[in-house]
Structure formats: C-alpha cells, structure tokens
Scaffold this active site. Sequence first.
Site, mmCIF file in Angstrom:
data_model
loop_
_atom_site.group_PDB
_atom_site.id
_atom_site.type_symbol
_atom_site.label_atom_id
_atom_site.label_comp_id
_atom_site.label_asym_id
_atom_site.label_seq_id
_atom_site.Cartn_x
_atom_site.Cartn_y
_atom_site.Cartn_z
ATOM 1 N N GLY A 8 -34.635 -87.068 11.859
ATOM 2 C CA GLY A 8 -34.283 -86.272 13.038
ATOM 3 C C GLY A 8 -35.483 -86.262 13.960
ATOM 4 O O GLY A 8 -36.362 -85.408 13.870
ATOM 5 N N SER A 9 -35.532 -87.260 14.851
ATOM 6 C CA SER A 9 -36.713 -87.419 15.708
ATOM 7 C C SER A 9 -36.377 -87.059 17.137
ATOM 8 O O SER A 9 -36.494 -87.866 18.051
ATOM 9 C CB SER A 9 -37.237 -88.850 15.591
ATOM 10 O OG SER A 9 -37.625 -89.073 14.258
ATOM 11 N N ALA A 11 -36.909 -83.504 19.778
ATOM 12 C CA ALA A 11 -38.097 -82.904 20.380
ATOM 13 C C ALA A 11 -39.201 -82.657 19.338
ATOM 14 O O ALA A 11 -40.313 -83.194 19.445
ATOM 15 C CB ALA A 11 -37.695 -81.601 21.070
ATOM 16 N N MET A 12 -38.896 -81.859 18.318
ATOM 17 C CA MET A 12 -39.944 -81.522 17.345
ATOM 18 C C MET A 12 -40.319 -82.714 16.484
ATOM 19 O O MET A 12 -41.489 -82.901 16.132
ATOM 20 C CB MET A 12 -39.482 -80.370 16.444
ATOM 21 C CG MET A 12 -39.750 -79.009 17.013
ATOM 22 S SD MET A 12 -41.461 -78.764 17.505
ATOM 23 C CE MET A 12 -42.201 -78.465 15.940
ATOM 24 N N LYS A 188 -39.742 -65.456 11.019
ATOM 25 C CA LYS A 188 -39.354 -66.252 12.189
ATOM 26 C C LYS A 188 -37.838 -66.211 12.371
ATOM 27 O O LYS A 188 -37.346 -66.107 13.501
ATOM 28 C CB LYS A 188 -39.851 -67.704 12.055
ATOM 29 C CG LYS A 188 -39.649 -68.456 13.362
ATOM 30 C CD LYS A 188 -40.285 -69.810 13.423
ATOM 31 C CE LYS A 188 -40.132 -70.399 14.829
ATOM 32 N NZ LYS A 188 -40.189 -71.846 14.865
ATOM 33 N N SER A 261 -33.827 -71.203 22.539
ATOM 34 C CA SER A 261 -33.233 -72.542 22.341
ATOM 35 C C SER A 261 -31.719 -72.482 22.168
ATOM 36 O O SER A 261 -31.012 -73.397 22.590
ATOM 37 C CB SER A 261 -33.867 -73.230 21.142
ATOM 38 O OG SER A 261 -33.664 -72.452 19.979
ATOM 39 N N GLU A 273 -27.485 -73.178 15.989
ATOM 40 C CA GLU A 273 -27.872 -73.004 14.580
ATOM 41 C C GLU A 273 -27.485 -71.610 14.054
ATOM 42 O O GLU A 273 -28.046 -71.134 13.091
ATOM 43 C CB GLU A 273 -29.383 -73.244 14.439
ATOM 44 C CG GLU A 273 -29.785 -74.692 14.713
ATOM 45 C CD GLU A 273 -31.269 -74.971 14.467
ATOM 46 O OE1 GLU A 273 -32.106 -74.342 15.145
ATOM 47 O OE2 GLU A 273 -31.572 -75.815 13.603
HETATM 48 P P1 NAD Z 1 -33.382 -81.873 18.789
HETATM 49 O O1 NAD Z 1 -31.911 -81.724 19.021
HETATM 50 O O2 NAD Z 1 -34.279 -82.201 19.933
HETATM 51 O O3 NAD Z 1 -33.634 -82.968 17.643
HETATM 52 C C1 NAD Z 1 -32.764 -83.182 16.569
HETATM 53 C C2 NAD Z 1 -32.590 -84.685 16.457
HETATM 54 O O4 NAD Z 1 -31.836 -84.955 15.276
HETATM 55 C C3 NAD Z 1 -31.824 -85.302 17.629
HETATM 56 O O5 NAD Z 1 -32.619 -86.310 18.248
HETATM 57 C C4 NAD Z 1 -30.577 -85.877 16.986
HETATM 58 O O6 NAD Z 1 -30.150 -87.105 17.585
HETATM 59 C C5 NAD Z 1 -31.052 -86.094 15.574
HETATM 60 N N1 NAD Z 1 -29.952 -86.190 14.604
HETATM 61 C C6 NAD Z 1 -28.778 -85.543 14.616
HETATM 62 N N2 NAD Z 1 -28.038 -85.909 13.546
HETATM 63 C C7 NAD Z 1 -28.795 -86.784 12.859
HETATM 64 C C8 NAD Z 1 -28.588 -87.540 11.677
HETATM 65 N N3 NAD Z 1 -27.466 -87.433 10.964
HETATM 66 N N4 NAD Z 1 -29.575 -88.369 11.268
HETATM 67 C C9 NAD Z 1 -30.730 -88.484 11.967
HETATM 68 N N5 NAD Z 1 -30.972 -87.810 13.096
HETATM 69 C C10 NAD Z 1 -30.019 -86.986 13.535
HETATM 70 O O7 NAD Z 1 -33.839 -80.528 18.084
HETATM 71 P P2 NAD Z 1 -35.319 -79.921 17.973
HETATM 72 O O8 NAD Z 1 -35.530 -78.989 19.094
HETATM 73 O O9 NAD Z 1 -36.286 -81.010 17.708
HETATM 74 O O10 NAD Z 1 -35.148 -79.008 16.674
HETATM 75 C C11 NAD Z 1 -35.200 -79.538 15.349
HETATM 76 C C12 NAD Z 1 -35.435 -78.361 14.395
HETATM 77 O O11 NAD Z 1 -36.727 -77.794 14.697
HETATM 78 C C13 NAD Z 1 -34.429 -77.205 14.562
HETATM 79 O O12 NAD Z 1 -34.210 -76.579 13.323
HETATM 80 C C14 NAD Z 1 -35.149 -76.263 15.513
HETATM 81 O O13 NAD Z 1 -34.677 -74.929 15.403
HETATM 82 C C15 NAD Z 1 -36.576 -76.412 15.008
HETATM 83 N N6 NAD Z 1 -37.627 -76.067 15.971
HETATM 84 C C16 NAD Z 1 -37.605 -76.546 17.256
HETATM 85 C C17 NAD Z 1 -38.635 -76.212 18.123
HETATM 86 C C18 NAD Z 1 -38.684 -76.750 19.522
HETATM 87 O O14 NAD Z 1 -39.527 -76.275 20.319
HETATM 88 N N7 NAD Z 1 -37.890 -77.746 19.896
HETATM 89 C C19 NAD Z 1 -39.666 -75.362 17.696
HETATM 90 C C20 NAD Z 1 -39.667 -74.912 16.381
HETATM 91 C C21 NAD Z 1 -38.636 -75.274 15.517
#
Ligand code: NAD
Length: 314
Positions: A8-9, A11-12, A188, A261, A273
């Site tokens: 899952g690449s 944002a984070m 959190k 978010s 979520e």
């Molecule tokens: P995001 O939607 O930007 O990234 C998730 C990625 O997972 C997407 O690129 C999507 O295409 C990919 N994905 C979906 N299904 C998939 C699969 N079956 N196989 C592989 N990849 C797949 O989300 P995010 O913001 O990066 O958040 C990810 C986690 O981190 C969440 O639990 C979020 O709550 C947590 N988080 C996010 C932040 C933030 O600032 N963005 C901060 C802290 C925690």
Amino acid sequence: MRKISIIGSGAMGCRIGSQLSQAGYSVTLIDTWEDHVQAIREKGLEVQTETDTYSIDIPVTTPNEVNESFDLAIVLTKSMQSEEVVRKLYDKGAITHHTAVLSMMNGLGHDERLSKIVPHEQIFLAVTMWTAGLRGPGKVLLEGIGSIELQRADGQTDERTERIAQMLNDAQLNAKVSDDIFRSIWSKATLNSVLNPLCTIFDKTIYEFSQNPIASKLVHPLVAEIVQVATSRGVHLDQQELIQKIENAYPKEAQGLHYPSMHQDLYNGRYTEIDYLNGQISKYGDEADIDTPYNDTLTFLIHQYEFVHIEEQS
Ligand code: NAD
C-alpha cells in the site's frame, strides 16, 4: 533485514518507502493503483517537501506481479484493504515465516486480523505521527515532522524490533520502541474516533467544529465510552488527558484549519476507516457487554454518508 516492501504505497507508504530508500535500504513499493505504479516506473517518485521537489528511482510493483520475498513488510493500505492483500502476498510467498509484518495503519484490531494469516510473533505494530499527502499519481507531498512508536504485537522483546527502529531512524523517521503500543494505538484511535466522524458529519474543520456549543457534549461521553471499552481489554487510558489532547487540536495554529482524513476520504468519494475506529469500538463493546450508543451512532451515520456520497453517485 535486507529487503523491505511497502504494502500500500499511497501517501504514507510513499513517505516511509522513499525515506527508507534514501537511507540506502532496498525498498519495493507495492500498490494496485495502475496510474500511480506506471508514473513511478516511468518518471520515478516525485517528492515535494517544504523546501524542495525532487524525484527518486524506487522499484514499484503490483501485488499480482510480486515475485520475490521480503524480510520486512510494512502495511500501509487503508485498514479495509490490508487483510486481502497480506493474504495474497503470503500465498504468493512474498511474505514468508521469516518476514516481519509491521502494521503502521490507523485504527484498531490490526494484530487480530493479521494473526489470521501470520503467527503473532511475526506481527509488529506501529503508531505514527507523520503525515503525508498525494498530489496525483507518482507525486507525494511530505511536510511537517513526526515520530513512530513500535513494538511486537505480543509484547515480547525481539531483536528485530530494535533493528526496525534503527532502520526507521536511519531514514530520519524518529522511531522508538514502545513498551505499551496498545495504549498508544488506542490513544490515537480515540482522537481519530472523535474528530474524524464528527468533523465529517458536521462538514467542518476541526476549529469550526470546536466552536459549536454541542462539541463538548458529544466529545466527553464519546471519550468516556472509548475509555471504558479499552479498560475491558486491559488498556488503561486517561480520559482527561485524551480530552485535553483533542482540545489541543482545536486552535487554528494547531490542527484547527484542517479537515480530518475521513472528511477528505468521504468528500472525495472514498470509503472511510470508520469500521476500524468507532465500529471496532462498538464490536469490542458488544463482546464486553458495554453499551456504546455514541460510537454505534457515529458508525451508522458515517455509513449512511458513504451510501449517499459514494454508492448513490456511482
Ligand atoms: P492512501 O489511500 O494514500 O494509500 C493507500 C494505498 O493503498 C493507495 O495507494 C491504494 O492504491 C493502495 N491499495 C489499496 N488496495 C490495495 C491492495 N489490495 N494492494 C496494494 N495496495 C493497495 O492512504 P494513506 O493516507 O497513505 O493511509 C494509509 C494508512 O496510514 C491508513 O490507515 C491511514 O489512516 C494511516 N495514516 C495516514 C496518514 C496520512 O497523513 N496520510 C497519517 C497517519 C496514518
């Protein structure tokens, strides 16, 4: 631990993956979003910080194409996407019985879901205060500072925990080994279970929500429910401290100007979520015979919003 994958690449995942890669580690990004994968393959991952914009070359692949195994797999899909892809990568041999599987997602219950696939001693849990955003396929925005806490899910000490913390610190990610990761996860999750659904339902920024006279009438009993459910699971939270943390986010100079978010997800037509926050708290409440009317209601309302904003639009 030589080979790292980021499952899952978005944002984070791009934050953690790019910083580990720049620290010299062998990192493979894994994602299902074809345009994103294609953009990174063709032009590299474009990283924008407060001061700079640059591109890094980093291997990227889809779960279907993975054909190697990893020593460390960092899971950063959204919560609802994780179980299926981790199982798939396990079945393909990309996650083996040597792989440390580190969940860095928000929400509750990830250890329970992952333990259906790999044994508990392979599961590590992290909480991160870093943030990240995507500016389009192959483009990540990295601003601000943060930290990471981690521990093996069964609480046992393990040299891999120190090793992972060291790798994250080499990547300037400010990591430390926790001695009570569940307390941090629940803390959190409490903030997220309060501000995410309420700002989404009210369609307000955090500051705007705080100005509503009803805010404290909702926040206090909601936190009380979460603390009671956490206690039933052996996690001891300080109710006043949590309310203070929530109120600390209110000012415009803190996080007040932001929409959480969940608001961004919902209004961009993406599922939230909620089932891993308030929904999970309601489930744990049921198991412990604790009534959770506030969490039940917020879960129900967010699902109704998902229906209106996502299902009816499609
Ligand atoms: P995001 O939607 O930007 O990234 C998730 C990625 O997972 C997407 O690129 C999507 O295409 C990919 N994905 C979906 N299904 C998939 C699969 N079956 N196989 C592989 N990849 C797949 O989300 P995010 O913001 O990066 O958040 C990810 C986690 O981190 C969440 O639990 C979020 O709550 C947590 N988080 C996010 C932040 C933030 O600032 N963005 C901060 C802290 C925690």
